[in-house]
Design a protein around this motif. Structure first.
Motif, short mmCIF file in Angstrom:
data_model
loop_
_atom_site.label_atom_id
_atom_site.label_comp_id
_atom_site.label_asym_id
_atom_site.label_seq_id
_atom_site.Cartn_x
_atom_site.Cartn_y
_atom_site.Cartn_z
N ALA A 133 0.83 -1.21 0.00
CA ALA A 133 0.00 0.00 0.00
C ALA A 133 0.86 1.25 0.00
O ALA A 133 0.60 2.19 -0.76
CB ALA A 133 -0.95 0.00 1.20
N GLU A 134 1.87 1.28 0.87
CA GLU A 134 2.74 2.44 0.92
C GLU A 134 4.02 2.12 1.67
O GLU A 134 4.11 1.14 2.40
CB GLU A 134 2.05 3.66 1.55
N VAL A 135 4.99 2.98 1.45
CA VAL A 135 6.24 2.95 2.19
C VAL A 135 6.23 4.16 3.10
O VAL A 135 5.93 5.27 2.67
CB VAL A 135 7.45 3.00 1.23
N GLN A 136 6.53 3.93 4.37
CA GLN A 136 6.57 5.01 5.35
C GLN A 136 8.00 5.16 5.86
O GLN A 136 8.58 4.20 6.36
CB GLN A 136 5.66 4.71 6.54
N ILE A 137 8.54 6.35 5.72
CA ILE A 137 9.83 6.66 6.35
C ILE A 137 9.47 7.21 7.72
O ILE A 137 8.87 8.28 7.83
CB ILE A 137 10.64 7.64 5.50
#
Length: 155
Positions: free
Chosen positions: A73-77
């Motif tokens: 779904a997404e990459v979170q830093i």
């Protein structure tokens, strides 16, 4: 969390260290993250649409996700500690897996997942670029348009 664009990779001089440069979509901050040469090549390959004859590690992970029906779904830093960045791969199922930002970005570029960054990370490590410095940023973009993955092979 703020969405960021992956502008590309470059080699920082004089250290000869590759970095990936991110820019917040709705702001003026840039986030440089120093990465390894292999990950720089993987990111550059994905941005340039290079398809290797055999899947590289990030291509393999993308293929595994597709084969098992797990959508990224997404990459979170999510954090930075002593100059080391931390990221999470967030799957549509809600499962989160800790990963290096460089690997996460390489996978996101292959899967079309968005990349977001915690406000705290941007506040601590982001660099605001005033409008008068946009010319320098434009020169960097031109560099990114001309750099090839082979430029990173000798690092």
């Amino acid at each position: 969390m703020r969405e960021v664009d992956v502008l590309g990779v470059r080699v920082e001089m004089p250290s000869n260290q590759p970095l990936v440069l991110l820019r917040e979509v709705t702001g003026e901050r840039y986030l440089p993250i120093w990465i390894g040469a292999v990950e720089a090549t993987a990111i550059a390959f994905a941005q340039q649409g290079v398809v290797p004859p055999r899947p590289l590690t990030h291509d393999l992970l993308k293929d595994i996700l597709e084969a098992t029906g797990n959508e990224l779904a997404e990459v979170q830093i999510v954090d930075v500690k002593d100059g080391v960045f931390f990221a999470n791969l967030v799957f549509a199922s809600g499962v989160e897996v800790s990963a290096r930002p460089s690997d996460s970005i390489a996978i996101a570029l292959r899967t079309g997942a968005r990349v977001v960054c915690a406000d705290e990370v941007l506040a601590e490590a982001g660099v605001a670029v005033p409008a008068e410095q946009e010319d320098e940023v434009e020169r960097f973009r031109e560099f990114l348009d001309q750099v090839t993955p082979e430029d990173f092979e000798s690092l």
